[in-house]
Design an enzyme around this catalytic site. Sequence first.
Site, PDB file in Angstrom:
ATOM      1  N   LYS A 174       0.824  -1.217   0.000  1.00 39.66           N
ATOM      2  CA  LYS A 174       0.000   0.000   0.000  1.00 39.66           C
ATOM      3  C   LYS A 174       0.853   1.260   0.000  1.00 39.66           C
ATOM      4  CE  LYS A 174      -2.604   0.183   3.539  1.00 39.66           C
ATOM      5  NZ  LYS A 174      -1.586   0.904   4.365  1.00 39.66           N
TER       6      LYS A 174
ATOM      7  N   THR B 174       4.029   1.465  -0.825  1.00 42.57           N
ATOM      8  CA  THR B 174       4.777   1.449  -2.083  1.00 42.57           C
ATOM      9  C   THR B 174       3.925   1.993  -3.222  1.00 42.57           C
ATOM     10  OG1 THR B 174       5.997  -0.492  -1.304  1.00 42.57           O
ATOM     11  CG2 THR B 174       6.092  -0.038  -3.656  1.00 42.57           C
TER      12      THR B 174
ATOM     13  N   ARG C 186       2.112   8.404   6.938  1.00 41.67           N
ATOM     14  CA  ARG C 186       2.353   8.313   8.380  1.00 41.67           C
ATOM     15  C   ARG C 186       3.829   8.048   8.654  1.00 41.67           C
ATOM     16  NH1 ARG C 186      -0.847   3.409  10.229  1.00 41.67           N
ATOM     17  NH2 ARG C 186      -0.227   2.701   8.167  1.00 41.67           N
TER      18      ARG C 186
ATOM     19  N   LYS D 138       6.519  -6.505  11.046  1.00 40.38           N
ATOM     20  CA  LYS D 138       5.995  -5.841   9.857  1.00 40.38           C
ATOM     21  C   LYS D 138       7.078  -5.125   9.052  1.00 40.38           C
ATOM     22  CE  LYS D 138       2.619  -2.270   8.543  1.00 40.38           C
ATOM     23  NZ  LYS D 138       3.568  -1.217   8.127  1.00 40.38           N
TER      24      LYS D 138
ATOM     25  N   ALA E 199      -3.556   1.568  12.690  1.00 39.26           N
ATOM     26  CA  ALA E 199      -4.926   1.490  12.178  1.00 39.26           C
ATOM     27  C   ALA E 199      -5.747   0.413  12.876  1.00 39.26           C
ATOM     28  CB  ALA E 199      -4.922   1.223  10.676  1.00 39.26           C
TER      29      ALA E 199
ATOM     30  N   PHE F 197      -3.441  -0.422   7.015  1.00 38.82           N
ATOM     31  CA  PHE F 197      -3.968  -1.776   6.851  1.00 38.82           C
ATOM     32  C   PHE F 197      -5.074  -1.811   5.802  1.00 38.82           C
ATOM     33  CE2 PHE F 197      -2.331  -2.389  11.366  1.00 38.82           C
ATOM     34  CZ  PHE F 197      -1.187  -3.048  10.947  1.00 38.82           C
TER      35      PHE F 197
ATOM     36  N   PHE G  66       3.564  -8.719  -9.362  1.00 36.96           N
ATOM     37  CA  PHE G  66       4.677  -9.595  -9.027  1.00 36.96           C
ATOM     38  C   PHE G  66       5.049 -10.394 -10.277  1.00 36.96           C
ATOM     39  CE2 PHE G  66       3.484  -8.511  -4.816  1.00 36.96           C
ATOM     40  CZ  PHE G  66       4.518  -8.847  -3.951  1.00 36.96           C
TER      41      PHE G  66
ATOM     42  N   TRP H 105       7.032  -0.902  -8.207  1.00 40.69           N
ATOM     43  CA  TRP H 105       8.071  -1.461  -7.333  1.00 40.69           C
ATOM     44  C   TRP H 105       9.376  -1.635  -8.109  1.00 40.69           C
ATOM     45  CZ3 TRP H 105      11.144  -5.856  -7.114  1.00 40.69           C
ATOM     46  CH2 TRP H 105      11.775  -6.097  -5.883  1.00 40.69           C
TER      47      TRP H 105
END
Length: 556
Positions: free
Chosen positions: A71, A73, A94, A105, A273, A301, A381, A409
Amino acid sequence: MYSDIEISRAAHKRPITEIAAKLGLDLNDLLPYGHDKAKLTHATVDRLKDKPKGKLILVTSINPTPAGEGKTTTSVGLGDALNRIGKKTVICLREPSLGPNFGMKGGAAGGGYSQVVPMEDINLHFTGDFHAISSAHNLLSAMIDNHIHWGNALRFDTRRVTWRRVVDMNDRALRNINVALGGPSNGYPRESGFDISVASEVMAILCLANDLADLQSRLARIIVGYNLDKQPITAAHLNADGAMTVLLKDALQPNLVQTIENNPVLIHGGPFANIAHGCNSVIATRTGLALADYVVTEAGFGADLGAEKFFNIKCRKAGLSPDAVVVVATIRALKMNGGVAKSDLGIGNTAALKAGSVNLVRHIQNVQKFGLPVVVAINHFVTDTDEEITILNEVCTGLGVKAILCKHWSEGGAGAEDLAHAVAELADTNTAQLQLLYADNIPLLEKIQTVAQEIYGAAQVSIEPEVLKQLEQWEKAGFGNFPVCMAKTQYSFSADPTALGAPSGHTIPVREVRLSAGAGFIIAICGSIMTMPGLPRVPSAEKINLNTNGEIQGLS
């Protein structure tokens, strides 16, 4: 392929004054922290308050899985892509917490070639905002016990002191503690505990405050406990709000950094979150909207937590209305929602993708309940097959939503230009206004039930009589118009983190409620969720160290 930290370290950063100049700001608008980061001054923020506002774009996602969603990224890649296609854009994110950085994480500065830099600084001490929040919170904690020690003029009932302590670390051993042991000189013993700093009401207040005066008035309203007559005692009663504001004076100023592609990013505040409201500060978002034509921001999240709270808490209180919403999904994560083990996610599996896509469908439908236009970003991916991509496009088309394949990415902003064009078109043509899920004036229990049923797909909420009684008391005390902040697992629509997909008909157990009178919401703690997380069996801290060149390695 290089690691995130290697890519970040190789970035050609520009002096932060050059990044500010892109926004029409000069050195007088900044408080530099070295050459590559700075705070925007209070005077600058105040000067920009009445400027015309740009378009607000929210990035949210499906429920997180070990397969990865990306998210942040995607937020960074989208912001870079919008700038590439000629849209003056600021990204608002954030600040990461040390807890997940050293836990499981990892950091929160993006990944691959869609990162914010300097990544190490952002993920660690940054400009000291979290330290200031922890210090202000714990100053209030210290003043409570000090007041009780020196005669307790406010008549604290020591069994009903509700204000705990905080530390920005995952530490399960501190969840429940005894304080003031060791005899009369150390105070009166009582039970207490620690939360993680990002769950602190001080964090929530900083992220919702409009300015320094509003910050202090909110801090003053914090309820820290109750006296022997069961009447609330606030930070103002302890004369603590002034000193707390002093500690937070610099922290209230938003932080300016840059992406790898040298585009401006405001990073400010960081409530979790799942145990808080999960959005960056109102000040940073409003300032970004005054400086740019588009602001890309994210909510923590999945959309069931971050987006719901972004709408029902942040937007409600700040008068914001997003112009477009991006829901991030990966084919890998959706296959995991369809029952595939993590080790097998690289193998094409259209049946599992179809089964797991119900998670994405639920999130899209939930966002649409708020009356906002949606686009899906398929975070690519290399193991995704053409057939899988086609199927996911068909799922989204069936809901009247575009799905855009994104390769930010690996390619940076160039890999998200299609998404940027789609988002800009949505934002520019949108005439809808945010439709909140519930009204201010309905009972608190009904608000909790509405979120559980409309967003989580639950059949009912289970709540103990004493918790229900507490909600009723708060309504009588004048807090009934507050929104609710659901503290729930991020991994599922239910309170069971193993229930993937889109479970329905379940029960959401509310075991505790907390009043955040200064922030202006009620926290409903559901199931086994903890406001002080613990470290996993093998924490990320075990692989983080310095190499022989004195460079950080292992940070992600």
